[in-house]
Motif scaffolding. Structure first.
Motif, mmCIF file in Angstrom:
data_model
loop_
_atom_site.group_PDB
_atom_site.id
_atom_site.type_symbol
_atom_site.label_atom_id
_atom_site.label_comp_id
_atom_site.label_asym_id
_atom_site.label_seq_id
_atom_site.Cartn_x
_atom_site.Cartn_y
_atom_site.Cartn_z
ATOM 1 N N ARG A 16 -10.177 2.543 -7.864
ATOM 2 C CA ARG A 16 -9.261 2.947 -6.794
ATOM 3 C C ARG A 16 -9.443 4.405 -6.366
ATOM 4 O O ARG A 16 -8.634 4.925 -5.598
ATOM 5 C CB ARG A 16 -7.812 2.674 -7.196
ATOM 6 C CG ARG A 16 -7.266 3.465 -8.335
ATOM 7 C CD ARG A 16 -5.737 3.262 -8.452
ATOM 8 N NE ARG A 16 -5.331 1.938 -8.870
ATOM 9 C CZ ARG A 16 -4.399 1.210 -8.245
ATOM 10 N NH1 ARG A 16 -3.788 1.680 -7.170
ATOM 11 N NH2 ARG A 16 -4.055 0.022 -8.691
ATOM 12 N N ASN A 140 4.822 3.530 -2.169
ATOM 13 C CA ASN A 140 4.316 3.024 -0.896
ATOM 14 C C ASN A 140 5.134 1.799 -0.489
ATOM 15 O O ASN A 140 5.066 0.758 -1.131
ATOM 16 C CB ASN A 140 2.830 2.670 -1.009
ATOM 17 C CG ASN A 140 2.254 2.159 0.301
ATOM 18 O OD1 ASN A 140 2.900 2.221 1.349
ATOM 19 N ND2 ASN A 140 1.036 1.667 0.254
ATOM 20 N N THR A 145 -1.907 -0.262 3.079
ATOM 21 C CA THR A 145 -2.382 0.532 1.954
ATOM 22 C C THR A 145 -2.485 1.988 2.402
ATOM 23 O O THR A 145 -2.712 2.283 3.568
ATOM 24 C CB THR A 145 -3.753 0.007 1.495
ATOM 25 O OG1 THR A 145 -3.578 -1.300 0.940
ATOM 26 C CG2 THR A 145 -4.396 0.902 0.450
ATOM 27 N N ARG A 193 -6.271 5.161 -4.075
ATOM 28 C CA ARG A 193 -5.729 4.095 -3.236
ATOM 29 C C ARG A 193 -4.442 3.540 -3.824
ATOM 30 O O ARG A 193 -4.349 3.268 -5.023
ATOM 31 C CB ARG A 193 -6.756 2.964 -3.101
ATOM 32 C CG ARG A 193 -6.376 1.899 -2.088
ATOM 33 C CD ARG A 193 -7.403 0.775 -2.047
ATOM 34 N NE ARG A 193 -7.348 -0.055 -3.242
ATOM 35 C CZ ARG A 193 -8.206 0.015 -4.250
ATOM 36 N NH1 ARG A 193 -9.214 0.876 -4.213
ATOM 37 N NH2 ARG A 193 -8.081 -0.783 -5.295
ATOM 38 N N ALA A 195 -1.724 0.446 -2.971
ATOM 39 C CA ALA A 195 -1.300 -0.721 -2.209
ATOM 40 C C ALA A 195 0.218 -0.697 -2.045
ATOM 41 O O ALA A 195 0.929 0.030 -2.760
ATOM 42 C CB ALA A 195 -1.733 -1.997 -2.921
ATOM 43 N N GLN A 216 -6.842 2.620 7.472
ATOM 44 C CA GLN A 216 -5.788 1.717 7.017
ATOM 45 C C GLN A 216 -4.730 1.549 8.107
ATOM 46 O O GLN A 216 -4.712 2.276 9.102
ATOM 47 C CB GLN A 216 -5.128 2.263 5.742
ATOM 48 C CG GLN A 216 -6.075 2.486 4.581
ATOM 49 C CD GLN A 216 -6.704 1.219 4.046
ATOM 50 O OE1 GLN A 216 -6.122 0.136 4.133
ATOM 51 N NE2 GLN A 216 -7.897 1.335 3.483
#
Length: 237
Positions: A16, A140, A145, A193, A195, A216
């Motif tokens: 990630r 998030n 993402t 990263r 999600a 994204q």
């Protein structure tokens, strides 16, 4: 003390993460003059660089980055999410929405220009106290993402380099990084990263950082500030 990320699985960390250097934004209308931004191209995180991010046993929790999945509280009350983590004074900062495809996400509310990678200054800390500030918990909210970008060089090291004669009397600031990069000194950044439903706990008063939705969709993110011991939330890596 440089960037340290808590992880148990190096492959999961590398899966990630990407790495790049930075540059100074010049004559770019979307950005403040002199802003520090990722220069690209993003590259996969090498194994050796990943191992270098492992925290020594002596790493204080206040300087540690954790990649986590915060549990949503009953009835979705986001302001209550941080209460079980051990700091009764934790502060809910609210939410921010990022448009799709943003290299960095934070703007100057006075004129709308992006400020690039930056240090937070909620706690108004001087040089000696900069590593002991509150950490930021982020979740998030989606739908897209997104990334957290973090510099591998910490605020105290940059302050010493820029103000070598009186750094101990200074308060490390975003401008120190801008001067450091403008002088030609390389700074590496890690992009992690996240999600929807995933988050981080990071010392954003201590490490140059910003969010990103590069390549994204749009996403919203919720933030808290607090003094938390490490391991209060299960690690995703």
């Amino acid at each position: 003390m440089p960037l340290h990320i808590a992880f148990d699985d190096l492959d999961a960390l590398r899966a990630r993460c990407d790495i790049a250097t930075v540059r100074t934004a010049t004559a770019e209308p979307a950005y403040e003059q002199g802003a520090v931004i990722p220069s690209g191209p993003w590259r996969p995180l090498p194994e050796g660089a990943g191992r270098a991010l492992a925290p020594p046993p002596s790493t204080p929790p206040s300087t540690l980055v954790e990649i986590v999945r915060p549990p949503l509280p009953a009835e979705g009350r986001l302001d209550d999410l941080a209460r079980p983590l051990g700091d009764g004074q934790a502060q809910y900062l609210g939410q921010a929405l990022a448009r799709p495809g943003m290299l960095t996400t934070t703007d100057n509310y006075q004129d709308g220009r992006l400020i690039g990678l930056h240090l937070d200054n909620w706690d108004r800390l001087t040089y000696r106290g900069k590593s002991a500030g509150r950490r930021r918990l982020a979740l998030n909210l989606g739908p897209g993402t997104r990334y957290i970008i973090l510099a591998t060089l910490d605020a105290q090291a940059v302050c010493r380099a820029v103000h070598f004669d009186d750094y101990a009397r200074r308060s490390p600031h975003t401008d120190d990084y801008r001067a450091h990069v403008a002088a030609g000194h390389p700074v590496q950044v890690i992009r992690i990263r996240l999600a929807p439903g995933e988050g981080y706990i990071a010392p954003t008063e201590y490490l140059l950082h910003d969010g990103s939705t590069e390549d994204q969709e749009a996403s919203a993110i919720a933030f808290w500030l607090g003094h938390w011991q490490s391991g209060k939330l299960p690690s995703l890596i």
